[in-house]
Design a protein around this motif. Structure first.
Motif, PDB file in Angstrom:
ATOM      1  N   CYS A   2       0.886  -0.982   0.175  1.00 21.44           N
ATOM      2  CA  CYS A   2       0.052  -0.061  -0.064  1.00 21.44           C
ATOM      3  C   CYS A   2       1.009   1.056   0.012  1.00 21.44           C
ATOM      4  CB  CYS A   2      -0.724  -0.109   1.099  1.00 21.44           C
ATOM      5  SG  CYS A   2      -2.201   1.474   1.287  1.00 21.44           S
ATOM      6  N   ASN A   3       1.024   1.822  -1.180  1.00 24.11           N
ATOM      7  CA  ASN A   3       1.963   2.987  -1.315  1.00 24.11           C
ATOM      8  C   ASN A   3       1.314   4.292  -1.506  1.00 24.11           C
ATOM      9  OD1 ASN A   3       4.234   0.913  -1.555  1.00 24.11           O
ATOM     10  ND2 ASN A   3       3.489   0.464  -3.729  1.00 24.11           N
ATOM     11  N   GLY A   4       2.299   5.297  -1.394  1.00 19.47           N
ATOM     12  CA  GLY A   4       1.909   6.603  -1.746  1.00 19.47           C
ATOM     13  C   GLY A   4       0.539   7.108  -0.851  1.00 19.47           C
ATOM     14  N   TYR A   5      -0.367   7.507  -1.595  1.00 20.84           N
ATOM     15  CA  TYR A   5      -1.809   8.078  -0.789  1.00 20.84           C
ATOM     16  C   TYR A   5      -2.898   6.918  -1.105  1.00 20.84           C
ATOM     17  CZ  TYR A   5       0.732  12.620  -0.592  1.00 20.84           C
ATOM     18  OH  TYR A   5       1.582  13.449  -0.199  1.00 20.84           O
ATOM     19  N   GLN A   6      -2.548   5.841  -1.074  1.00 15.19           N
ATOM     20  CA  GLN A   6      -3.507   4.797  -1.420  1.00 15.19           C
ATOM     21  C   GLN A   6      -4.211   4.497  -0.028  1.00 15.19           C
ATOM     22  OE1 GLN A   6      -1.100   1.498  -2.951  1.00 15.19           O
ATOM     23  NE2 GLN A   6      -1.688   1.958  -4.881  1.00 15.19           N
ATOM     24  N   LEU A   7      -5.488   4.192  -0.231  1.00 16.22           N
ATOM     25  CA  LEU A   7      -6.186   3.319   0.919  1.00 16.22           C
ATOM     26  C   LEU A   7      -6.475   2.043   0.764  1.00 16.22           C
ATOM     27  CD1 LEU A   7      -7.915   3.526   3.459  1.00 16.22           C
ATOM     28  CD2 LEU A   7      -9.891   4.108   1.677  1.00 16.22           C
TER      29      LEU A   7
ATOM     30  N   HIS B  87     -20.247  -7.700   1.539  1.00 15.67           N
ATOM     31  CA  HIS B  87     -19.261  -6.902   2.343  1.00 15.67           C
ATOM     32  C   HIS B  87     -19.011  -7.500   3.884  1.00 15.67           C
ATOM     33  CE1 HIS B  87     -23.240  -5.851   4.352  1.00 15.67           C
ATOM     34  NE2 HIS B  87     -23.456  -5.268   3.315  1.00 15.67           N
ATOM     35  N   ASP B  88     -18.530  -6.908   4.670  1.00 21.13           N
ATOM     36  CA  ASP B  88     -18.277  -7.327   6.104  1.00 21.13           C
ATOM     37  C   ASP B  88     -17.059  -8.172   6.009  1.00 21.13           C
ATOM     38  OD1 ASP B  88     -20.478  -5.865   6.723  1.00 21.13           O
ATOM     39  OD2 ASP B  88     -21.792  -7.622   7.102  1.00 21.13           O
ATOM     40  N   SER B  89     -15.998  -8.030   5.416  1.00 25.82           N
ATOM     41  CA  SER B  89     -14.913  -8.913   5.488  1.00 25.82           C
ATOM     42  C   SER B  89     -13.500  -8.275   5.717  1.00 25.82           C
ATOM     43  CB  SER B  89     -14.785  -9.537   3.954  1.00 25.82           C
ATOM     44  OG  SER B  89     -15.629 -10.374   3.801  1.00 25.82           O
ATOM     45  N   VAL B  90     -13.542  -6.877   6.035  1.00 27.72           N
ATOM     46  CA  VAL B  90     -12.488  -6.051   6.328  1.00 27.72           C
ATOM     47  C   VAL B  90     -11.960  -6.359   7.767  1.00 27.72           C
ATOM     48  CG1 VAL B  90     -11.299  -3.787   6.388  1.00 27.72           C
ATOM     49  CG2 VAL B  90     -13.207  -4.403   4.853  1.00 27.72           C
ATOM     50  N   SER B  91     -10.802  -6.840   7.942  1.00 25.93           N
ATOM     51  CA  SER B  91      -9.958  -7.093   8.985  1.00 25.93           C
ATOM     52  C   SER B  91      -8.717  -6.279   9.482  1.00 25.93           C
ATOM     53  CB  SER B  91      -9.563  -8.406   9.254  1.00 25.93           C
ATOM     54  OG  SER B  91     -10.773  -9.354   9.320  1.00 25.93           O
ATOM     55  N   SER B  92      -8.128  -5.571   8.130  1.00 24.91           N
ATOM     56  CA  SER B  92      -7.271  -4.663   8.773  1.00 24.91           C
ATOM     57  C   SER B  92      -7.024  -3.505   7.723  1.00 24.91           C
ATOM     58  CB  SER B  92      -5.706  -5.383   8.494  1.00 24.91           C
ATOM     59  OG  SER B  92      -5.527  -6.178   7.477  1.00 24.91           O
ATOM     60  N   ILE B  93      -6.541  -2.372   7.794  1.00 18.27           N
ATOM     61  CA  ILE B  93      -6.739  -1.333   7.028  1.00 18.27           C
ATOM     62  C   ILE B  93      -5.234  -0.552   7.253  1.00 18.27           C
ATOM     63  CG2 ILE B  93      -7.819   1.006   6.819  1.00 18.27           C
ATOM     64  CD1 ILE B  93     -10.126  -0.186   8.374  1.00 18.27           C
ATOM     65  N   VAL B  94      -4.856  -0.074   5.908  1.00 19.03           N
ATOM     66  CA  VAL B  94      -3.813   0.845   5.928  1.00 19.03           C
ATOM     67  C   VAL B  94      -4.368   2.428   5.101  1.00 19.03           C
ATOM     68  CG1 VAL B  94      -1.617   1.512   4.606  1.00 19.03           C
ATOM     69  CG2 VAL B  94      -2.123  -0.827   5.546  1.00 19.03           C
ATOM     70  N   ASN B  95      -4.404   3.283   5.624  1.00 16.80           N
ATOM     71  CA  ASN B  95      -4.587   4.578   5.393  1.00 16.80           C
ATOM     72  C   ASN B  95      -3.541   5.569   5.195  1.00 16.80           C
ATOM     73  OD1 ASN B  95      -5.855   7.053   4.680  1.00 16.80           O
ATOM     74  ND2 ASN B  95      -6.745   7.582   6.664  1.00 16.80           N
ATOM     75  N   ASN B  96      -3.017   5.562   4.043  1.00 14.60           N
ATOM     76  CA  ASN B  96      -1.727   6.302   3.452  1.00 14.60           C
ATOM     77  C   ASN B  96      -2.345   7.637   2.878  1.00 14.60           C
ATOM     78  OD1 ASN B  96       0.299   4.474   4.471  1.00 14.60           O
ATOM     79  ND2 ASN B  96       0.534   3.645   2.449  1.00 14.60           N
ATOM     80  N   SER B  97      -2.913   8.501   3.501  1.00 12.47           N
ATOM     81  CA  SER B  97      -3.709   9.581   2.997  1.00 12.47           C
ATOM     82  C   SER B  97      -3.468  10.553   4.167  1.00 12.47           C
ATOM     83  CB  SER B  97      -5.386   9.484   2.572  1.00 12.47           C
ATOM     84  OG  SER B  97      -5.852   9.431   3.507  1.00 12.47           O
ATOM     85  N   GLY B  98      -3.837  11.841   3.756  1.00 10.64           N
ATOM     86  CA  GLY B  98      -3.798  13.132   4.811  1.00 10.64           C
ATOM     87  C   GLY B  98      -5.172  13.182   5.397  1.00 10.64           C
ATOM     88  N   SER B  99      -5.959  12.399   5.108  1.00 10.22           N
ATOM     89  CA  SER B  99      -7.519  12.541   5.677  1.00 10.22           C
ATOM     90  C   SER B  99      -7.938  11.368   6.545  1.00 10.22           C
ATOM     91  CB  SER B  99      -8.384  12.676   4.409  1.00 10.22           C
ATOM     92  OG  SER B  99      -8.112  13.464   3.493  1.00 10.22           O
ATOM     93  N   ASN B 100      -8.808  11.559   7.517  1.00 10.17           N
ATOM     94  CA  ASN B 100      -9.548  10.682   8.195  1.00 10.17           C
ATOM     95  C   ASN B 100     -10.564   9.986   7.372  1.00 10.17           C
ATOM     96  OD1 ASN B 100      -8.457  11.123  10.701  1.00 10.17           O
ATOM     97  ND2 ASN B 100     -10.102  12.796  11.110  1.00 10.17           N
TER      98      ASN B 100
END
Length: 125
Positions: free
Chosen positions: A40-45, A73-86
């Motif tokens: 998960c590079n740059g500004y990717q979510l 849906h309902d399958s997300v267990s981990s997250i990377v937020n490589n952005s400047g936003s919430n």
């Protein structure tokens, strides 16, 4: 003959559907199951089906305007937020139910139990 659990089938359907949605919108694509947080590079979510950035990965090359994840849906267990936003993640489609906020540049190897495998929609917030 290999058999798959209902959960495995649902997760595969979610991320195949999300990959189709993301690709058609020019957002990104699903990565193989060997994906990692470092993919998960740059500004990717990036959203992962398993804890510790495992399983299938769907990524956006820029922040989505928001929306509901595909019907399986309902399958997300981990997250990377490589952005400047919430980014706010919601339990139900249309931004309803429980809300979980991931701050700018945050990585969650395991989302809290109360929202794990329950995320249905998301939006910058």
């Amino acid at each position: 003959m290999t058999t798959f659990s209902a959960t495995a089938k649902r997760r595969a359907a979610l991320f195949l559907g999300a990959a189709t949605l993301a690709t058609s919108a020019g957002l990104g694509a699903a990565a193989p199951a060997s994906a990692a947080a470092s993919d998960c590079n740059g500004y990717q979510l990036c959203l992962f089906t398993d804890a510790n950035y495992g399983g299938t990965l769907i990524r956006w090359n820029y922040l989505p305007a928001g929306g509901t994840l595909p019907s399986d849906h309902d399958s997300v267990s981990s997250i990377v937020n490589n952005s400047g936003s919430n980014i706010c993640f919601y339990e139900h489609p249309g931004y309803g139910g429980l809300k979980f906020t991931v701050g700018p540049w945050q990585k969650w190897a395991t989302v809290p139990d109360w929202i794990n495998d329950k995320i249905s929609s998301l939006t910058p917030c």
